[in-house]
Write a protein that holds these residues in place. Structure first.
Motif, PDB file in Angstrom:
ATOM      1  N   TYR A 113     -19.785   9.348   0.260  1.00 29.35           N
ATOM      2  CA  TYR A 113     -20.246   9.142   1.964  1.00 29.35           C
ATOM      3  C   TYR A 113     -22.031   8.410   0.872  1.00 29.35           C
ATOM      4  N   LYS A 156     -27.974   8.479   9.297  1.00 28.52           N
ATOM      5  CA  LYS A 156     -26.794   7.625   9.562  1.00 28.52           C
ATOM      6  C   LYS A 156     -26.171   7.892   8.212  1.00 28.52           C
ATOM      7  N   VAL A 157     -24.376   7.861   8.327  1.00 28.77           N
ATOM      8  CA  VAL A 157     -23.692   8.561   7.270  1.00 28.77           C
ATOM      9  C   VAL A 157     -22.587   7.084   7.243  1.00 28.77           C
ATOM     10  N   TRP A 158     -22.837   6.374   5.729  1.00 25.62           N
ATOM     11  CA  TRP A 158     -21.179   5.158   6.156  1.00 25.62           C
ATOM     12  C   TRP A 158     -20.654   6.082   4.963  1.00 25.62           C
ATOM     13  N   PRO A 197     -20.216  18.973   7.372  1.00 24.73           N
ATOM     14  CA  PRO A 197     -19.862  17.396   8.222  1.00 24.73           C
ATOM     15  C   PRO A 197     -20.047  17.266   9.422  1.00 24.73           C
ATOM     16  N   SER A 198     -20.772  18.236  10.016  1.00 27.57           N
ATOM     17  CA  SER A 198     -20.576  18.923  11.864  1.00 27.57           C
ATOM     18  C   SER A 198     -22.689  18.411  11.902  1.00 27.57           C
ATOM     19  N   THR A 220     -33.008   8.875  13.132  1.00 26.72           N
ATOM     20  CA  THR A 220     -32.174   8.623  12.632  1.00 26.72           C
ATOM     21  C   THR A 220     -31.757   8.538  10.784  1.00 26.72           C
ATOM     22  N   VAL A 257     -20.695   2.152   9.175  1.00 30.49           N
ATOM     23  CA  VAL A 257     -21.983   3.669  10.014  1.00 30.49           C
ATOM     24  C   VAL A 257     -21.005   4.008  10.389  1.00 30.49           C
ATOM     25  N   THR A 258     -20.624   5.620   9.904  1.00 34.13           N
ATOM     26  CA  THR A 258     -19.494   5.986  11.120  1.00 34.13           C
ATOM     27  C   THR A 258     -19.626   7.621  11.540  1.00 34.13           C
ATOM     28  N   TYR A 259     -21.223   7.890  11.873  1.00 35.28           N
ATOM     29  CA  TYR A 259     -22.019   8.904  12.710  1.00 35.28           C
ATOM     30  C   TYR A 259     -23.593   8.449  12.399  1.00 35.28           C
ATOM     31  N   THR A 260     -23.520   8.666  13.556  1.00 34.09           N
ATOM     32  CA  THR A 260     -25.504   8.554  13.095  1.00 34.09           C
ATOM     33  C   THR A 260     -25.515  10.231  14.083  1.00 34.09           C
ATOM     34  N   HIS A 261     -27.091  11.089  13.654  1.00 31.81           N
ATOM     35  CA  HIS A 261     -27.668  11.508  13.781  1.00 31.81           C
ATOM     36  C   HIS A 261     -28.958  11.759  14.375  1.00 31.81           C
TER      37      HIS A 261
END
Length: 195
Positions: free
Chosen positions: A86, A97-99, A154-155, A95, A109-113
């Motif tokens: 990742y 971002k997890v790519w 990953p949480s 933000t 992008v698979t997740y944005t915090h």
């Protein structure tokens, strides 16, 4: 290979040389960013570059050509981290971002915090978990509210915050569970991570 990001948006590349008088020879200037390059990271036989132009570029290390531009942030991308398979990026847009690579070979992008504050730097460590086969991945995220947030991946469960008198501009891990942070005044703080 030695790489350096420039204020003009270029990435300069040198390769090692057996020449004692000049151990690095210039190879190429990588162009593509419209503003300063502020972070470079290697991962998956690729170079990733972050820029004040709000983009991340992915470069092939064999050809030194840009193979993709990642758009996902609405402000300067300030830090990158490659972890396992990742790419994590952070930005002044607040933000992280997890790519990840999709089945078609694209990076998306698979997740944005959402941090709620501009994010300045990322770093992480892997700690032993309760079971040896379950390591704990810890992410450190410095924000422009003078804090460093501590998350379990990953949480993205928040485990705590470190506070400083200035914005933390860099985070580096050291031996023996030490964490080094640096601010804009040149002050370096050493933190000890407990088990």
């Amino acid at each position: 290979m030695l790489l350096a990001g420039t204020q003009s948006g270029q990435i300069l590349a040198w390769k090692g040389s057996p020449d004692d008088t000049n151990p690095f020879q210039p190879v190429q200037s990588l162009t593509g960013h419209a503003r300063a390059v502020v972070c470079l990271v290697f991962g998956g036989n690729r170079l990733f570059s972050a820029s004040l132009d709000h983009t991340i570029k992915m470069w092939d290390l064999d050809t030194l050509q840009c193979v993709a531009t990642l758009n996902g942030h609405s402000d300067a991308v300030t830090s990158l981290m490659y972890w396992e398979n990742y790419l994590l990026s952070c930005s002044l847009d607040g933000t992280i971002k997890v790519w990840a690579t999709t089945g078609e070979g694209k990076i998306e992008v698979t997740y944005t915090h959402d941090e709620g504050h501009g994010v300045l730097a990322l770093n992480g460590i892997t700690r032993p978990g309760k079971a040896e086969s379950e390591p704990k991945h810890i992410l450190f995220s410095s924000c422009n509210d003078n804090s460093v947030r501590v998350y379990v991946l990953p949480s993205f469960e928040e485990k705590g915050r470190l506070f400083a008198r200035q914005e933390i501009r860099t985070i580096q891990k050291g031996p023996g569970g030490l964490l080094f942070t640096g601010d804009g005044t040149g002050l370096t703080t050493v933190w000890k991570m407990n088990a």
